[in-house]
Design an enzyme around this catalytic site. Sequence first.
Site, short mmCIF file in Angstrom:
data_model
loop_
_atom_site.label_atom_id
_atom_site.label_comp_id
_atom_site.label_asym_id
_atom_site.label_seq_id
_atom_site.Cartn_x
_atom_site.Cartn_y
_atom_site.Cartn_z
N ASN A 10 42.26 38.31 49.02
CA ASN A 10 42.56 39.21 47.91
C ASN A 10 41.92 40.58 48.21
OD1 ASN A 10 42.07 40.68 45.44
ND2 ASN A 10 42.72 38.87 44.32
N HIS A 13 39.66 44.71 45.66
CA HIS A 13 38.46 45.54 45.55
C HIS A 13 38.30 46.55 46.68
CE1 HIS A 13 37.70 43.75 41.83
NE2 HIS A 13 37.73 42.55 42.35
N ARG A 21 37.15 57.33 44.14
CA ARG A 21 37.23 58.74 44.48
C ARG A 21 38.65 59.30 44.37
NH1 ARG A 21 32.70 61.03 47.19
NH2 ARG A 21 31.00 60.29 45.92
N HIS A 46 46.45 41.89 42.89
CA HIS A 46 46.70 41.82 41.44
C HIS A 46 47.06 43.21 40.94
CE1 HIS A 46 44.93 40.46 37.27
NE2 HIS A 46 46.16 40.91 37.17
N ARG A 48 47.43 45.19 37.99
CA ARG A 48 47.07 45.08 36.57
C ARG A 48 47.80 46.13 35.76
NH1 ARG A 48 41.92 41.92 35.95
NH2 ARG A 48 42.15 42.41 33.75
N ARG A 52 43.89 49.44 37.56
CA ARG A 52 42.51 49.81 37.89
C ARG A 52 42.18 49.66 39.38
NH1 ARG A 52 39.20 44.98 34.92
NH2 ARG A 52 40.55 45.58 33.20
N GLU A 73 49.59 38.75 42.07
CA GLU A 73 49.04 38.25 40.80
C GLU A 73 49.52 39.17 39.70
OE1 GLU A 73 44.83 38.07 41.12
OE2 GLU A 73 44.87 36.53 42.65
N THR A 104 39.50 38.42 35.90
CA THR A 104 40.27 37.38 35.19
C THR A 104 39.30 36.29 34.77
OG1 THR A 104 42.04 37.96 36.70
CG2 THR A 104 42.38 36.02 35.35
N GLU A 154 47.12 27.27 40.43
CA GLU A 154 45.86 27.69 41.06
C GLU A 154 44.75 27.39 40.06
OE1 GLU A 154 45.75 31.33 43.26
OE2 GLU A 154 43.63 31.63 42.80
N HIS A 193 38.60 32.08 42.70
CA HIS A 193 37.82 32.94 41.81
C HIS A 193 36.33 32.70 42.02
CE1 HIS A 193 36.64 35.57 38.54
NE2 HIS A 193 37.88 36.01 38.59
N GLY A 194 35.68 33.75 42.48
CA GLY A 194 34.23 33.73 42.62
C GLY A 194 33.71 33.00 43.85
N HIS A 216 36.60 39.16 46.01
CA HIS A 216 35.44 40.00 45.69
C HIS A 216 34.28 39.78 46.66
CE1 HIS A 216 31.77 41.15 43.47
NE2 HIS A 216 32.52 42.18 43.11
#
Length: 247
Positions: A10, A13, A21, A46, A48, A52, A73, A104, A154, A193-194, A216
């Site tokens: 993913n 980020h 910037r 993802h 969104r 973002r 996503e 999420t 998932e 996730h995580g 992430h």
Amino acid sequence: MSRTLRLGVNIDHVATIRNARGGRHPDPVRAARMAAAAGADGITAHLREDRRHISDDDIVRLTREIELPLNLEMAATPEMLDIALKHRPHAACIVPESREERTTEGGLDAVRHAAALRPVVGRLVDAGIRVSLFIEADPAQLDMARALGAPVVEIHTGAYCDHEGPARARELDRIRKAAAHAAAIGLECHAGHGLSFDTVGPIAAIPTIVELNIGHFLVGEAIFDGLDSAIRRMRALMDEARPAATP
Ligand code: PXP
């Protein structure tokens, strides 16, 4: 050798850092290329509602310039459905989305939102897009995913990663049981996730999970050790926990 466990990287980020910037650097498409070279089996992004991190242009470029399958996503909104049908990613993972959340934070409540999800899943499946629902490790949610016609689920691993000790063991047990249930009712099972170097092993060892989506931690770790190295190490930990099938 064919892999029994795929890694979807993913890249959201990378876009978060770029957007801090407002320029073009670092480019998530470059990160996707690097992920491919480091052993990723797919790219996850993802888009969104508030844009973002990933932008519309990133989705255009990821579908045109990257050979790995793209897993988009998306929230189950008319806007995102139009975008998915226009760009036809390999896969779409339907996630819950609220503007206030930092990420999420939980799985989709497929039971509660079944009526709204049904047509979205149907349109994506009809377009040949592999649909997954991002849900908690709960048999009722899995059964509903199947009833809605989603071929893939998932499982949200956030609570497992956030807890430690006996609470983490309980979460792992819940995920193991859910992954077995998914296979028993004919669903392909993914998880994410995580996940980090410390938490990936026990999840990768669950035999009915066939794909992990991780972002992430990899982007954070890239600051210290480089993206290529972070992805290669994650891949190695996954392979160690679940040796690839011999041909
Ligand atoms: N899977 C899904 C459905 C997600 O929404 C996310 C976060 O965007 C991930 C996996 C990856 O989570 P993380 O960035 O914490 O590795």
